[in-house]
Write a protein that holds these residues in place. Structure first.
Motif, PDB file in Angstrom:
ATOM      1  N   ALA A  55       0.859  -1.177   0.000  1.00 22.26           N
ATOM      2  CA  ALA A  55       0.000   0.000   0.000  1.00 22.26           C
ATOM      3  C   ALA A  55       0.894   1.225   0.000  1.00 22.26           C
ATOM      4  O   ALA A  55       1.903   1.277   0.695  1.00 22.26           O
ATOM      5  N   TYR A  56       0.540   2.184  -0.787  1.00 20.74           N
ATOM      6  CA  TYR A  56       1.261   3.453  -0.869  1.00 20.74           C
ATOM      7  C   TYR A  56       0.412   4.449  -0.101  1.00 20.74           C
ATOM      8  O   TYR A  56      -0.713   4.746  -0.498  1.00 20.74           O
ATOM      9  N   THR A  57       0.908   4.940   1.023  1.00 24.44           N
ATOM     10  CA  THR A  57       0.061   5.703   1.936  1.00 24.44           C
ATOM     11  C   THR A  57      -0.273   7.108   1.464  1.00 24.44           C
ATOM     12  O   THR A  57      -1.259   7.678   1.894  1.00 24.44           O
ATOM     13  N   SER A  58       0.560   7.669   0.593  1.00 25.23           N
ATOM     14  CA  SER A  58       0.307   9.030   0.132  1.00 25.23           C
ATOM     15  C   SER A  58       0.727   9.169  -1.320  1.00 25.23           C
ATOM     16  O   SER A  58       1.848   8.813  -1.674  1.00 25.23           O
ATOM     17  N   ILE A  59      -0.164   9.678  -2.144  1.00 25.17           N
ATOM     18  CA  ILE A  59       0.172   9.910  -3.548  1.00 25.17           C
ATOM     19  C   ILE A  59       0.851  11.272  -3.693  1.00 25.17           C
ATOM     20  O   ILE A  59       1.762  11.441  -4.484  1.00 25.17           O
ATOM     21  N   THR A  60       0.445  12.248  -2.897  1.00 31.53           N
ATOM     22  CA  THR A  60       0.988  13.596  -3.041  1.00 31.53           C
ATOM     23  C   THR A  60       2.370  13.740  -2.401  1.00 31.53           C
ATOM     24  O   THR A  60       3.166  14.549  -2.817  1.00 31.53           O
ATOM     25  N   ASN A  61       2.685  12.951  -1.356  1.00 30.97           N
ATOM     26  CA  ASN A  61       3.995  12.977  -0.722  1.00 30.97           C
ATOM     27  C   ASN A  61       4.847  11.918  -1.422  1.00 30.97           C
ATOM     28  O   ASN A  61       5.153  10.871  -0.867  1.00 30.97           O
ATOM     29  N   ALA A  62       5.196  12.198  -2.658  1.00 32.66           N
ATOM     30  CA  ALA A  62       5.786  11.208  -3.549  1.00 32.66           C
ATOM     31  C   ALA A  62       7.208  10.840  -3.188  1.00 32.66           C
ATOM     32  O   ALA A  62       7.957  11.631  -2.635  1.00 32.66           O
ATOM     33  N   ALA A  63       7.553   9.606  -3.543  1.00 30.24           N
ATOM     34  CA  ALA A  63       8.917   9.093  -3.426  1.00 30.24           C
ATOM     35  C   ALA A  63       9.090   8.052  -4.525  1.00 30.24           C
ATOM     36  O   ALA A  63       8.111   7.519  -5.040  1.00 30.24           O
ATOM     37  N   ASN A  64      10.314   7.758  -4.900  1.00 29.67           N
ATOM     38  CA  ASN A  64      10.585   6.651  -5.815  1.00 29.67           C
ATOM     39  C   ASN A  64      10.458   5.357  -5.021  1.00 29.67           C
ATOM     40  O   ASN A  64      11.067   5.214  -3.965  1.00 29.67           O
ATOM     41  N   VAL A  65       9.668   4.414  -5.527  1.00 22.85           N
ATOM     42  CA  VAL A  65       9.438   3.144  -4.852  1.00 22.85           C
ATOM     43  C   VAL A  65       9.632   2.025  -5.864  1.00 22.85           C
ATOM     44  O   VAL A  65       9.030   2.056  -6.943  1.00 22.85           O
ATOM     45  N   LEU A  66      10.467   1.024  -5.543  1.00 25.01           N
ATOM     46  CA  LEU A  66      10.654  -0.137  -6.398  1.00 25.01           C
ATOM     47  C   LEU A  66      10.376  -1.395  -5.595  1.00 25.01           C
ATOM     48  O   LEU A  66      10.859  -1.532  -4.471  1.00 25.01           O
ATOM     49  N   ILE A  67       9.601  -2.310  -6.181  1.00 21.56           N
ATOM     50  CA  ILE A  67       9.248  -3.574  -5.547  1.00 21.56           C
ATOM     51  C   ILE A  67       9.449  -4.666  -6.581  1.00 21.56           C
ATOM     52  O   ILE A  67       8.891  -4.579  -7.681  1.00 21.56           O
ATOM     53  N   PRO A 119       8.054  -0.921 -19.719  1.00 21.24           N
ATOM     54  CA  PRO A 119       7.024  -1.252 -20.700  1.00 21.24           C
ATOM     55  C   PRO A 119       5.643  -0.683 -20.427  1.00 21.24           C
ATOM     56  O   PRO A 119       4.762  -0.818 -21.262  1.00 21.24           O
ATOM     57  N   GLY A 120       5.460  -0.032 -19.300  1.00 22.04           N
ATOM     58  CA  GLY A 120       4.203   0.690 -19.174  1.00 22.04           C
ATOM     59  C   GLY A 120       3.454   0.509 -17.877  1.00 22.04           C
ATOM     60  O   GLY A 120       3.863  -0.181 -16.959  1.00 22.04           O
ATOM     61  N   LEU A 121       2.323   1.161 -17.865  1.00 21.66           N
ATOM     62  CA  LEU A 121       1.450   1.259 -16.711  1.00 21.66           C
ATOM     63  C   LEU A 121       0.883  -0.094 -16.311  1.00 21.66           C
ATOM     64  O   LEU A 121       0.387  -0.840 -17.145  1.00 21.66           O
ATOM     65  N   ALA A 122       0.960  -0.381 -15.021  1.00 24.45           N
ATOM     66  CA  ALA A 122       0.346  -1.578 -14.477  1.00 24.45           C
ATOM     67  C   ALA A 122      -0.933  -1.215 -13.726  1.00 24.45           C
ATOM     68  O   ALA A 122      -1.924  -1.934 -13.786  1.00 24.45           O
ATOM     69  N   LYS A 123      -0.917  -0.073 -13.023  1.00 28.63           N
ATOM     70  CA  LYS A 123      -2.056   0.303 -12.186  1.00 28.63           C
ATOM     71  C   LYS A 123      -1.943   1.762 -11.781  1.00 28.63           C
ATOM     72  O   LYS A 123      -0.852   2.282 -11.602  1.00 28.63           O
ATOM     73  N   VAL A 124      -3.076   2.422 -11.629  1.00 30.97           N
ATOM     74  CA  VAL A 124      -3.131   3.758 -11.044  1.00 30.97           C
ATOM     75  C   VAL A 124      -3.418   3.556  -9.552  1.00 30.97           C
ATOM     76  O   VAL A 124      -4.470   3.032  -9.192  1.00 30.97           O
ATOM     77  N   PRO A 125      -2.474   3.903  -8.673  1.00 34.05           N
ATOM     78  CA  PRO A 125      -2.673   3.628  -7.250  1.00 34.05           C
ATOM     79  C   PRO A 125      -3.622   4.614  -6.582  1.00 34.05           C
ATOM     80  O   PRO A 125      -3.750   5.760  -6.994  1.00 34.05           O
ATOM     81  N   VAL A 126      -4.270   4.122  -5.534  1.00 32.89           N
ATOM     82  CA  VAL A 126      -5.103   4.945  -4.667  1.00 32.89           C
ATOM     83  C   VAL A 126      -4.473   4.879  -3.285  1.00 32.89           C
ATOM     84  O   VAL A 126      -4.166   3.783  -2.789  1.00 32.89           O
ATOM     85  N   ALA A 127      -4.240   6.022  -2.673  1.00 41.28           N
ATOM     86  CA  ALA A 127      -3.587   6.074  -1.365  1.00 41.28           C
ATOM     87  C   ALA A 127      -4.322   5.206  -0.357  1.00 41.28           C
ATOM     88  O   ALA A 127      -5.552   5.224  -0.274  1.00 41.28           O
ATOM     89  N   GLY A 128      -3.538   4.424   0.403  1.00 40.53           N
ATOM     90  CA  GLY A 128      -4.103   3.599   1.466  1.00 40.53           C
ATOM     91  C   GLY A 128      -4.740   2.295   0.999  1.00 40.53           C
ATOM     92  O   GLY A 128      -5.231   1.531   1.811  1.00 40.53           O
ATOM     93  N   THR A 129      -4.729   2.022  -0.292  1.00 39.46           N
ATOM     94  CA  THR A 129      -5.313   0.799  -0.833  1.00 39.46           C
ATOM     95  C   THR A 129      -4.223  -0.241  -1.039  1.00 39.46           C
ATOM     96  O   THR A 129      -3.185   0.058  -1.620  1.00 39.46           O
ATOM     97  N   PHE A 130      -4.455  -1.458  -0.565  1.00 34.88           N
ATOM     98  CA  PHE A 130      -3.490  -2.528  -0.762  1.00 34.88           C
ATOM     99  C   PHE A 130      -3.631  -3.127  -2.155  1.00 34.88           C
ATOM    100  O   PHE A 130      -4.747  -3.318  -2.652  1.00 34.88           O
ATOM    101  N   TYR A 131      -2.486  -3.413  -2.767  1.00 34.12           N
ATOM    102  CA  TYR A 131      -2.429  -4.086  -4.068  1.00 34.12           C
ATOM    103  C   TYR A 131      -1.504  -5.281  -3.934  1.00 34.12           C
ATOM    104  O   TYR A 131      -0.522  -5.232  -3.199  1.00 34.12           O
TER     105      TYR A 131
END
Length: 174
Positions: A55-67, A119-131
């Motif tokens: 889960a990405y807790t904040s969309i506006t407080n951005a950081a580079n995240v790799l998983i 290669p492209g977009l996998a998902k548009v994240p929503v803050a606080g939502t688990f994927y």
């Protein structure tokens, strides 16, 4: 923070960036000089599946995240370029959220010494939502990228930018 979720197997890893520029934190399985987790080898017959629930807790407080998966010892300074949108010259396959484009989870792969592929977009994240982000190898020649059980991209092991035959281990980088 490493948290244990009551009543569930495993636990949670919570990574939080500090305010300010170019702060980094990494969590990678394995140790320097030890065996790594896996290799994608064409026609091996060895199927694999790995998932990360994030889960990405904040969309506006951005950081580079790799998983995803990366070569041994990738958890080092500037693995993700300070400016984002690039990875150090390391073997890697997985998912990324770029600081400059925080409203997109992209699929990525790179073979050390080769070009970086996004290669492209996998998902548009929503803050606080688990994927649930997953990588499935068919044991022959294709790695599929999954989000919540749905294939969103594929990569062929013959692609010059895919880390075929390279030792990889799970990594979370922020």
């Amino acid at each position: 923070d490493v948290l244990a979720a009551a009543g569930s197997l495993g636990g949670q890893l919570q990574l939080a960036p500090e305010t300010g520029s170019n702060n980094e934190v990494y969590f990678q399985l394995g140790q320097l000089g030890t065996e790594t987790y896996m290799e994608y080898t064409k026609n091996s017959g060895l199927k694999s599946w790995i998932e990360f629930r994030v889960a990405y807790t904040s969309i506006t407080n951005a950081a580079n995240v790799l998983i995803g998966l990366a070569e041994e010892g990738a958890a080092a300074a500037d693995f993700i370029a300070d400016s984002g949108a690039d990875i150090a010259d390391k073997d890697v396959v997985g998912f990324v959220i770029w600081e400059g484009d925080p409203d997109a989870i992209d699929c990525i792969h790179q073979k050390a010494g080769g070009a970086f592929a996004d290669p492209g977009l996998a998902k548009v994240p929503v803050a606080g939502t688990f994927y649930t982000l997953g990588l499935y190898f068919d044991g022959v020649e294709t790695v599929s990228f999954y989000v919540d059980g749905v294939a969103v991209q594929t990569a062929d092991l013959d692609t010059a930018t895919f880390p075929t035959g390279e030792e990889l281990s799970p990594i979370i980088a922020l």
